[in-house]
Write an enzyme that holds these catalytic residues in place. Structure first.
Site, PDB file in Angstrom:
ATOM      1  N   ALA A  83      67.183 -67.737 -16.763  1.00 34.91           N
ATOM      2  CA  ALA A  83      67.012 -66.544 -17.871  1.00 34.91           C
ATOM      3  C   ALA A  83      68.187 -65.768 -17.271  1.00 34.91           C
ATOM      4  O   ALA A  83      68.593 -65.445 -16.119  1.00 34.91           O
ATOM      5  CB  ALA A  83      65.947 -65.630 -17.674  1.00 34.91           C
ATOM      6  N   TYR A 147      78.312 -59.075 -14.739  1.00 36.44           N
ATOM      7  CA  TYR A 147      77.605 -60.545 -14.970  1.00 36.44           C
ATOM      8  C   TYR A 147      78.375 -61.387 -13.771  1.00 36.44           C
ATOM      9  O   TYR A 147      77.910 -62.339 -13.099  1.00 36.44           O
ATOM     10  CB  TYR A 147      78.411 -61.131 -16.234  1.00 36.44           C
TER      11      TYR A 147
HETATM   12  N1  NAP Z   1      76.009 -70.342 -22.455  1.00 30.64           N
HETATM   13  C1  NAP Z   1      77.260 -70.533 -21.626  1.00 30.64           C
HETATM   14  O1  NAP Z   1      78.099 -70.956 -21.818  1.00 30.64           O
HETATM   15  C2  NAP Z   1      76.668 -70.218 -20.193  1.00 30.64           C
HETATM   16  C3  NAP Z   1      77.570 -70.452 -19.179  1.00 30.64           C
HETATM   17  C4  NAP Z   1      77.274 -70.203 -17.924  1.00 30.64           C
HETATM   18  C5  NAP Z   1      76.132 -69.622 -17.412  1.00 30.64           C
HETATM   19  N2  NAP Z   1      75.158 -69.462 -18.303  1.00 30.64           N
HETATM   20  C6  NAP Z   1      73.814 -69.239 -17.764  1.00 30.64           C
HETATM   21  O2  NAP Z   1      72.830 -70.031 -18.257  1.00 30.64           O
HETATM   22  C7  NAP Z   1      71.663 -69.196 -18.616  1.00 30.64           C
HETATM   23  C8  NAP Z   1      71.091 -69.769 -20.042  1.00 30.64           C
HETATM   24  O3  NAP Z   1      72.228 -69.309 -20.961  1.00 30.64           O
HETATM   25  P1  NAP Z   1      72.000 -69.636 -22.607  1.00 30.64           P
HETATM   26  O4  NAP Z   1      73.555 -69.425 -22.827  1.00 30.64           O
HETATM   27  O5  NAP Z   1      71.090 -70.603 -22.662  1.00 30.64           O
HETATM   28  O6  NAP Z   1      71.530 -68.115 -22.815  1.00 30.64           O
HETATM   29  P2  NAP Z   1      70.589 -67.938 -24.065  1.00 30.64           P
HETATM   30  O7  NAP Z   1      70.892 -68.838 -25.345  1.00 30.64           O
HETATM   31  O8  NAP Z   1      70.958 -66.511 -24.641  1.00 30.64           O
HETATM   32  O9  NAP Z   1      69.067 -67.803 -23.698  1.00 30.64           O
HETATM   33  C9  NAP Z   1      68.693 -66.814 -22.721  1.00 30.64           C
HETATM   34  C10 NAP Z   1      67.285 -66.964 -22.432  1.00 30.64           C
HETATM   35  O10 NAP Z   1      66.891 -66.333 -21.361  1.00 30.64           O
HETATM   36  C11 NAP Z   1      65.834 -65.550 -21.685  1.00 30.64           C
HETATM   37  N3  NAP Z   1      65.834 -64.201 -21.210  1.00 30.64           N
HETATM   38  C12 NAP Z   1      66.664 -63.190 -21.354  1.00 30.64           C
HETATM   39  N4  NAP Z   1      66.407 -62.293 -20.646  1.00 30.64           N
HETATM   40  C13 NAP Z   1      65.434 -62.194 -20.179  1.00 30.64           C
HETATM   41  C14 NAP Z   1      64.326 -61.459 -19.155  1.00 30.64           C
HETATM   42  N5  NAP Z   1      64.741 -60.276 -18.905  1.00 30.64           N
HETATM   43  N6  NAP Z   1      63.141 -62.113 -18.869  1.00 30.64           N
HETATM   44  C15 NAP Z   1      62.869 -63.360 -19.281  1.00 30.64           C
HETATM   45  N7  NAP Z   1      63.541 -64.177 -19.833  1.00 30.64           N
HETATM   46  C16 NAP Z   1      64.853 -63.632 -20.396  1.00 30.64           C
HETATM   47  C17 NAP Z   1      65.819 -65.364 -23.433  1.00 30.64           C
HETATM   48  O11 NAP Z   1      64.662 -65.117 -23.823  1.00 30.64           O
HETATM   49  P3  NAP Z   1      64.420 -64.835 -25.517  1.00 30.64           P
HETATM   50  O12 NAP Z   1      64.554 -66.042 -26.119  1.00 30.64           O
HETATM   51  O13 NAP Z   1      63.112 -64.429 -25.520  1.00 30.64           O
HETATM   52  O14 NAP Z   1      65.517 -63.710 -25.760  1.00 30.64           O
HETATM   53  C18 NAP Z   1      66.385 -66.985 -23.550  1.00 30.64           C
HETATM   54  O15 NAP Z   1      65.378 -67.688 -23.510  1.00 30.64           O
HETATM   55  C19 NAP Z   1      71.968 -67.648 -18.238  1.00 30.64           C
HETATM   56  O16 NAP Z   1      71.430 -67.652 -17.032  1.00 30.64           O
HETATM   57  C20 NAP Z   1      73.623 -67.872 -18.296  1.00 30.64           C
HETATM   58  O17 NAP Z   1      73.920 -66.700 -17.797  1.00 30.64           O
HETATM   59  C21 NAP Z   1      75.591 -69.805 -19.629  1.00 30.64           C
END
Ligand code: NAP
Length: 241
Positions: A83, A147
């Site tokens: 998350a 971040y």
């Molecule tokens: N996308 C990228 O390019 C990228 C790159 C590097 C790292 N990351 C990391 O990979 C991870 C996933 O990213 P993503 O792109 O898949 O994000 P995303 O599509 O925005 O999904 C985020 C998920 O985290 C949940 N979440 C957010 N805040 C929360 C909280 N306080 N308590 C419980 N759950 C929470 C959301 O729940 P809801 O669905 O209910 O909102 C959602 O299921 C993150 O840690 C992000 O920083 C992503």
């Protein structure tokens, strides 16, 4: 008996791909979310994977939520701290609220979750903790002081805890994704993506959530016990830590 894996933020984006990959690899999976009911319901209907709602910024809610998962599925043996949120702003414009929300979710959330499963993992002498950090925790990123600080903190947490878990057969590892095509990244204006971000990625494209999930399944395995404290970069060649 299949092991139980819990994936925070496991109902959409990278987390959904991780939940499905672990399920396909034979684990019993619990996927959590914070508030997007529509996505969580759709994910459950399509996959049949159990979904649970709580906020990882609350230590108490994590304890209650994990107790419910363990009562329904069994002890959590694989924890994927996925998350995460962004609240981007240049530092001179960043508010304390933007700073705190990101630190509380992306860094303190790891403490809140891991602390509640750690003793059980110690007692059973088995555990896998996999933390989803970021390329921007490795290299820093303008507009993301909050971040980048949280994600760099995740790497320190990973390395310290790996040392504590080693004697009990608990591994703790991190994965640093580069830019992956999820809502988090697709929220970036298309012009910025095409002209500034993708040209920096040697493979010439965004990553797919499944390409991160693949690394999680690798680290979760019973025979991955000699790999701990490590960071896997999955970023299309953009940055070599
Ligand atoms: N996308 C990228 O390019 C990228 C790159 C590097 C790292 N990351 C990391 O990979 C991870 C996933 O990213 P993503 O792109 O898949 O994000 P995303 O599509 O925005 O999904 C985020 C998920 O985290 C949940 N979440 C957010 N805040 C929360 C909280 N306080 N308590 C419980 N759950 C929470 C959301 O729940 P809801 O669905 O209910 O909102 C959602 O299921 C993150 O840690 C992000 O920083 C992503």
């Amino acid at each position: 008996m299949s092991r139980v894996a819990l994936v925070t933020g496991g109902t959409r984006g990278i987390g959904a791909a991780i939940s499905m990959a672990l399920r396909n690899a034979g684990y019993k999976v619990a996927a959590t979310y914070a508030g997007n009911e529509e996505k969580a319901r759709a994910f459950h209907e399509v996959t049949g994977i159990s979904v649970y709602k709580w906020d990882v910024t609350s230590y108490e809610d994590c304890g209650k939520g994990i107790a419910k998962v363990e009562a329904e599925l069994g002890p959590v043996e694989i924890l994927v701290n996925n998350a995460g949120i962004t609240r981007d702003a240049m530092f001179h414009k960043m508010t304390p609220q933007q700073w705190n929300e990101v630190i509380n979710t992306n860094l303190t959330g790891l403490f809140n979750m891991t602390h509640h499963v750690w003793q059980g993992m110690r007692d059973r002498s088995f555990g896998r903790v996999i933390n989803i950090s970021s390329i921007n925790g490795q290299k820093g990123q303008m507009g993301q002081a909050n971040y980048s600080a949280a994600k760099a903190g995740d790497l320190g947490f990973t390395k310290a805890l790996a040392q504590e878990g080693a004697a009990k057969n608990i591994t703790v590892n991190a994965i640093c994704p580069g830019y992956i095509g999820t809502e988090m990244v697709l929220a970036v204006p298309e012009k910025v993506l095409n002209e500034r971000i993708i040209p920096q990625i040697p493979v010439g494209r965004l990553g797919e959530p499944e390409e991160i999930a693949r690394a999680v399944v690798f680290l979760a395995a019973d025979d991955a016990g000699f790999i701990t404290g490590s960071t896997i970069s999955a970023n299309g060649g953009q940055f070599f830590a």
